[in-house]
Design an enzyme around this catalytic site. Structure first.
Site, PDB file in Angstrom:
ATOM      1  N   ARG A   1      33.334  82.006  36.158  1.00 30.65           N
ATOM      2  CA  ARG A   1      34.191  81.006  36.784  1.00 30.65           C
ATOM      3  C   ARG A   1      33.822  80.797  38.248  1.00 30.65           C
ATOM      4  NH1 ARG A   1      38.916  80.814  39.848  1.00 30.65           N
ATOM      5  NH2 ARG A   1      40.283  79.068  39.348  1.00 30.65           N
TER       6      ARG A   1
ATOM      7  N   HIS B   1      34.040  81.247  31.827  1.00 34.10           N
ATOM      8  CA  HIS B   1      35.032  82.212  32.300  1.00 34.10           C
ATOM      9  C   HIS B   1      34.868  83.578  31.640  1.00 34.10           C
ATOM     10  CE1 HIS B   1      36.468  78.685  34.150  1.00 34.10           C
ATOM     11  NE2 HIS B   1      37.680  79.092  34.408  1.00 34.10           N
TER      12      HIS B   1
ATOM     13  N   GLU C   1      40.328  75.394  18.970  1.00 36.50           N
ATOM     14  CA  GLU C   1      38.962  75.921  19.099  1.00 36.50           C
ATOM     15  C   GLU C   1      38.313  76.201  17.751  1.00 36.50           C
ATOM     16  OE1 GLU C   1      41.627  77.119  20.704  1.00 36.50           O
ATOM     17  OE2 GLU C   1      41.247  76.399  22.735  1.00 36.50           O
TER      18      GLU C   1
ATOM     19  N   SER D   1      36.805  72.173  33.737  1.00 35.48           N
ATOM     20  CA  SER D   1      36.513  73.564  34.103  1.00 35.48           C
ATOM     21  C   SER D   1      35.264  74.089  33.405  1.00 35.48           C
ATOM     22  CB  SER D   1      37.716  74.484  33.872  1.00 35.48           C
ATOM     23  OG  SER D   1      38.179  74.393  32.572  1.00 35.48           O
TER      24      SER D   1
END
Lengths: 287, 318
Positions: free
Chosen positions: B167, B109, B58, B37
């Site tokens: 996105r 995103h 992360e 993604s």
């Protein structure tokens, strides 16, 4: 520059000098941490004067080993190591935590020669070490990576993210050292938020664990050599230490985690370390 | 606007990383379980030995990138903007920005247009966070081509750079030959009645608004403020002087975003009437990207309404 390989008796002398520097800096600054820097002093002396490869005249030397403190607050020992190793003049230690001096309260890469990465928010260093170790391996570079952590710091979750990654990637060029002095600001670690059994936790994460008396110089040197010889896994040296080691009234007392001695207490501490304020502050002022 | 080409901004990022990989052996890419993604799978296929999967961690990924930079690598890490900007904020602040390490961050995103995933995945705080961190730089490209160029530009800059992309496929408003100069805004359409300063997908909405406004005789200057930090202050001051009224447009929270940044410059240098098209201090929600942009007041029609307001204020002063 080649490694220094100081013999054990000279390493002990360097550790003593570092402890004297620490107390002198704290008296001068009247601010800063006492307990942790004193507990780290012995393995730090061994790291700087036996184990690690670096060039104090060229801190960015590409061939160097990479070593840094995830526990940013132990700057007195960090800066003392760097100054004793020749990264900057000893007199700079007298400006520790002072406005305009480069020796910030917590390590700042952009201010102090030899500081590899800024730290002070706990739990970040081991991840930095993983990155440096992965990058070195990509280049098939022989450098080693050393990350000094605290025991209270093991309460930070990000440590365990990094521990997982270091083992996943089999980073045998990474050597972590935990200053296992059993104390943190709010009290003894096991009362604040227990971390035991710490050795078992690292073993369960597929690390090679070496437990030593962190004040025994022969054991420290041997632990570094064992870590260097090991292939296929990262090593953590659990250095069992005493907070405030070397100063009778600070030893094993959590209240000495984050405060400096008063000038009177500092003079007594220096006396216990075999010197005087006059002698040692003059050494730093003129160094 | 029929027949317009729509493309993914994140594809621009992914393809630029492959190009960088060929050009510079020190470029390394990290991801936190979102390789497809964030489209860094393109790099992973080409350069598996320089690709680091970090799993769902992360904070660790951001600081691994910091460590890679210590040994001369140029790390680019990718995750959703919500996690890059908030989950890893402490790592960005201390290890990366305070050390001024050469780490590049791809925050995918971004904005309400993320759609059905809802508020948790619609990052709308990144400008506020990145602009407040010393040494950090930030780019929000408007389309595929600009994201490609911005990613290449980030590799040329020393120190941390955050790039935000979305996105959805968004209308292409630039082309391969449109100049991209880091820190220098692009004037997409000239005009002297009002300036619309936008970033990201809102550049397209601003251009659509300007076309409509032109039909009613209002000539709007459309400024693509792709670099959020350092801000092109000269361009903003010139717009204030020459247009006398400004509307900003962003897919970000109203507090601490592009509008705040522009207002800071305008208030200090040349105060003129201003208004803001942004998300009004609320979390996003699930829905189709288009219906969310409409529901949250981020459409060309919303820009046009605000333009009407600032032009009235401006003429009221004359």
């Amino acid at each position: 520059m080649p490694r220094l390989f100081y013999p054990v008796d000279k390493l002990k002398e360097k550790a003593l000098f570092i402890r004297r520097d620490i107390i002198t800096m704290l008296i001068q600054a009247q601010s800063g941490h006492s307990g942790g820097p004193l507990s780290c002093a012995d393995f730090c002396a061994a790291l700087a004067f036996y184990e690690a490869n670096y060039d104090p005249m060229n801190p960015a030397w590409p061939e160097r080993d990479i070593w840094f403190f995830s526990i940013g607050h132990v700057t007195p020992v960090h800066y003392s190591m760097l100054a004793e190793a020749g990264f900057f003049p000893l007199r700079d230690l007298m400006n520790f935590r002072q406005f305009g001096g480069h020796c910030q309260g917590h390590p700042s890469k952009l201010d102090t020669p030899g500081v590899e990465v800024s730290s002070g928010s706990l739990g970040q260093g081991l991840s930095v070490a993983v990155g440096a170790a992965l990058g070195s391996r990509m280049d098939r570079h022989q450098r080693r990576i050393y990350c000094i952590m605290g025991d209270g710091e093991q309460q930070e979750g990000s440590i365990w993210e990094a521990a997982m990654a270091a083992a996943h990637y089999k980073l045998d060029n990474l050597c972590a050292i935990v200053d296992f002095n059993k104390a943190q600001i709010d009290g003894f670690v096991e009362n604040v938020m227990g971390i035991e059994p710490l050795a078992d936790k690292y073993r369960a994460f597929n690390w090679y664990v070496v437990e030593i008396d962190g004040h025994d110089m022969d054991s420290i040197v041997e632990a570094f050599e064992r870590a260097r010889a090991l292939k296929g896994r990262p090593t953590v040296i659990l250095a069992h230490t005493i907070m405030g080691k070397g100063v009778s009234f600070m030893e094993d007392k959590p209240e000495w985690h984050g405060k400096p001695p008063s000038p009177e207490q500092g003079r007594q501490a220096l006396q216990e370390l075999g010197t005087t304020w006059e002698e040692w502050s003059a050494r730093l002022d003129n160094g | 606007m029929s027949g317009r080409e729509y493309r993914l901004t994140r594809e621009g990022w992914g393809r630029a990383l492959v190009k960088l990989g060929h050009e510079n052996p020190n470029v390394v890419v990290l991801v936190g379980d979102l390789a497809s993604s964030t489209m860094v799978d393109l790099f992973a296929r080409e350069f598996p030995e320089r690709f680091i999967e970090c799993g769902i961690a992360e904070q660790n990924m951001a600081t691994i990138a910091a460590g890679l930079s210590l040994v001369g690598k140029i790390p680019f890490f990718a995750t959703y903007g919500a996690f890059a900007s908030c989950r890893a904020a402490d790592q960005l602040r201390v290890a990366i920005c305070y050390s001024n390490l050469n780490v590049k961050i791809g925050g995918a995103h971004g904005g309400i247009s993320v759609g059905p995933d809802g508020a948790t995945h619609q990052a709308m705080e990144e400008i506020a966070i990145m602009r407040s961190l010393p040494n950090m730089k930030m780019i929000i490209p408007a389309d595929y081509y600009e994201t490609f160029k911005a990613t290449g530009a980030a590799a040329e800059i020393s120190g941390p750079v955050y790039i935000r992309f979305g996105r959805e496929k968004v209308p292409v408003v630039t082309d391969e030959n449109t100049p991209f100069i880091f820190g220098k805004a692009n004037i997409m359409r000239d005009g002297g009645d009002v300036a619309i300063i936008a970033c990201g997908v809102m550049v397209h909405e601003a251009l659509a608004a300007a076309e409509d406004l032109a039909r009613s005789g209002i000539e709007a200057r459309v400024i693509n403020m792709h670099t959020l930090k350092p801000l092109d202050e000269d361009c903003i001051i010139k717009a204030a002087r020459e247009c006398g009224a400004i509307v900003t447009a962003e897919e970000h929270q109203i507090y601490g975003g592009l509008g705040s940044a522009v207002a800071q410059v305008v208030a200090r240098e040349y105060p003129v009437p201003m208004d803001y098209v942004a998300v009004m201090d609320r979390f996003g929600e699930s829905g189709k990207p288009d219906e969310l942009l409409t529901a949250f007041g981020l459409r060309s029609g919303d820009i046009i309404r605000k333009v009407g307001g600032v032009i009235n204020m401006k003429s009221g002063r004359d």
